[in-house]
Design a protein around this motif. Structure first.
Motif, PDB file in Angstrom:
ATOM      1  N   THR A 175       0.820  -1.217   0.000  1.00  0.00           N
ATOM      2  CA  THR A 175       0.000   0.000   0.000  1.00  0.00           C
ATOM      3  C   THR A 175       0.855   1.269   0.000  1.00  0.00           C
ATOM      4  O   THR A 175       0.471   2.283  -0.578  1.00  0.00           O
ATOM      5  N   ASP A 200      -2.414   6.180   0.233  1.00  0.00           N
ATOM      6  CA  ASP A 200      -3.827   6.211   0.607  1.00  0.00           C
ATOM      7  C   ASP A 200      -4.430   7.573   0.265  1.00  0.00           C
ATOM      8  O   ASP A 200      -3.966   8.597   0.765  1.00  0.00           O
ATOM      9  N   GLU A 202      -4.940   5.181  -7.080  1.00  0.00           N
ATOM     10  CA  GLU A 202      -5.358   5.525  -5.720  1.00  0.00           C
ATOM     11  C   GLU A 202      -6.778   5.051  -5.424  1.00  0.00           C
ATOM     12  O   GLU A 202      -7.108   4.711  -4.291  1.00  0.00           O
ATOM     13  N   TYR A 262      -6.905   1.734  -3.875  1.00  0.00           N
ATOM     14  CA  TYR A 262      -6.255   1.566  -2.573  1.00  0.00           C
ATOM     15  C   TYR A 262      -7.160   0.840  -1.569  1.00  0.00           C
ATOM     16  O   TYR A 262      -6.744  -0.089  -0.874  1.00  0.00           O
TER      17      TYR A 262
END
Ligand code: TYR
Length: 429
Positions: free
Chosen positions: A72, A77, A168, A171
């Motif tokens: 990640t 994030d 993104e 995510y």
């Protein structure tokens, strides 16, 4: 086994939780995880709330899992971030991961063979080998785009007009899959996080439910605020880091020492491990004499010792006393160079060549090498005769004496005119 939820509640660390979690925790030892993306090689104090949550979870007899987001961290994030983030490369991430790992070990018990020993996992380990096709078939298929777009964190980005990349946008699926993976393979039934993580966490509980009809829970802790509305954890010098190379133990200690009274009452519950009775007694004492800053001192002590060490705390304490309290040549000499320079940051500096220092016949000549400290030798002489000049905390009484005070760190003299006017002479070469 004490009550985790009740502990968080009185500490003001409970924001939201999904239904049924209390009953679930009462059934016996549970496993919960909390993730950190390795965006830097150190955690900063903003991360501490999450770390303390894991710590309380372990203290309540449950098993905490700290997840480091090697995968990640490569994405970033988008939750409540206004702009698309830069991608980090693998080498940087690896360096960051080992830095963070060492810091977590100061809080959680990874070592023992207790059934609730902490675990450390890295989502790169299960994500790296996942092919794109597999991922969109095994994960993407269970979550609708409508569902993903309805998250506050995503909506905000869309509304603000910047949009977000597909990268993104995905995510939350990766974080959701992490939860699924840990649920499936580690028996992890709870994900903890800051309140900004709610959306990502429930994508995980949704995935667990849809894929396997399983039950999992979310619990979030509040984002830390400051009474004056400014951002928590930032100083003029930037973030307050746990890494002593980035934020010295002295600066770290000072940060906590300087929080406001209102914030101190809140922070002592969140960041120290002191128990309720101790905190309430401290608050009473604090109220009787707020100027003593008992609350601030207690937090600063607890957190500095945990993150740094008892010796670092002692040095920070001594250093903090130098500007405000009584202190001696020994106190000054015990500071390391970095702490000494931080204590006297912003104090006017005068540089003197070592040869000139050694050859100076008397203090007045040395002090008047240039006009940083005195505008004339007469002024210097007068102050010395009146007993108002200290060098390295030692009073100088004879203007004709040779300057024979030992240098601090072999390099510095601390000059004090009267009570509060400090200067530093740096001997060069
Ligand atoms: N998204 C979290 C980090 C995280 C990463 C992966 C997870 O599975 C869980 C949490 C954050 O930004 O703070």
């Amino acid at each position: 086994m004490n009550d985790f939820i009740e502990e968080l509640r009185w500490r003001g660390m409970l924001q939201d939780m999904t239904a049924g979690i209390e009953a679930h925790l009462n059934e016996g030892q549970a496993t919960a995880y909390l993730g950190f993306d390795p965006t830097a090689d150190s955690l900063h104090i903003g991360h501490l709330v999450g770390v303390m949550t894991l710590l309380h979870f372990q203290r309540a007899g449950h098993q905490p899992v700290a997840l480091i987001g090697g995968a990640t961290g490569m994405i970033g994030d988008p939750s409540f971030k206004s702009a698309e983030r830069n991608l980090l490369d693998k080498d940087t991430l690896d360096r960051n991961i080992s830095g963070i790992q060492r810091q977590l070990e100061k809080f959680l018990d990874f070592g023992s063979d207790k059934p609730n020993r902490a675990l450390l996992v890295n989502n790169y380990d299960w994500m790296a080998g996942f092919s794109f096709l597999e991922f969109i078939r095994d994960v993407g298929k269970y979550i609708t785009v409508n569902y993903m777009m309805a998250k506050d964190s995503v909506k905000r980005r869309l509304e603000e007009g910047n949009g977000l990349s597909f990268t993104e946008f995905t995510y939350q699926l990766i974080q959701g899959y992490d939860f699924y993976h840990l649920w499936k393979h580690q028996g992890c039934s709870i994900q903890l996080g800051g309140s900004d993580q709610w959306g990502n966490i429930v994508t995980g509980t949704e995935l667990i439910r849809k894929k396997e009809g399983g039950e999992a829970y979310a619990l979030t802790v509040p984002l830390i605020t400051k009474a004056d509305g400014s951002k928590f954890g930032k100083t003029e010098g930037g973030s307050v880091w746990l890494d002593p190379e980035k934020t010295s133990p002295y600066a770290f200690y000072q940060f906590w020492l300087n929080v406001s009274d209102t914030d101190a009452s809140k922070y002592i519950r969140i960041f120290s491990t002191l128990d309720r009775k101790t905190i309430e007694n401290l608050e009473e004492d604090h109220q009787e004499a707020p100027h003593l800053r008992l609350l601030q001192k207690a937090i600063a002590k607890d957190v500095t010792i945990r993150i740094h060490s008892e010796a670092d705390y002692q040095m920070a304490l001594k250093a903090s006393g130098i500007l405000f309290g009584k202190s001696s040549l020994e106190d000054l000499a015990s500071l390391d160079e970095r702490t000494f320079l931080q204590v006297f940051e912003g104090v006017p500096f005068m540089q003197v060549a070592r040869a000139a220092y050694l050859e100076a016949d008397n203090v007045v000549d040395l002090l008047c090498t240039d006009q940083t400290i005195f505008s004339s030798k007469g002024e210097a002489r007068k102050l010395i005769q009146g007993g108002g000049l200290l060098i390295n905390k030692v009073k100088i009484s004879d203007p004709r004496a040779k300057p024979e005070i030992p240098l601090l760190q072999g390099t510095y003299l601390l000059i004090q005119k009267g009570k509060k006017n400090y200067f530093i002479i740096k001997i060069e070469g």
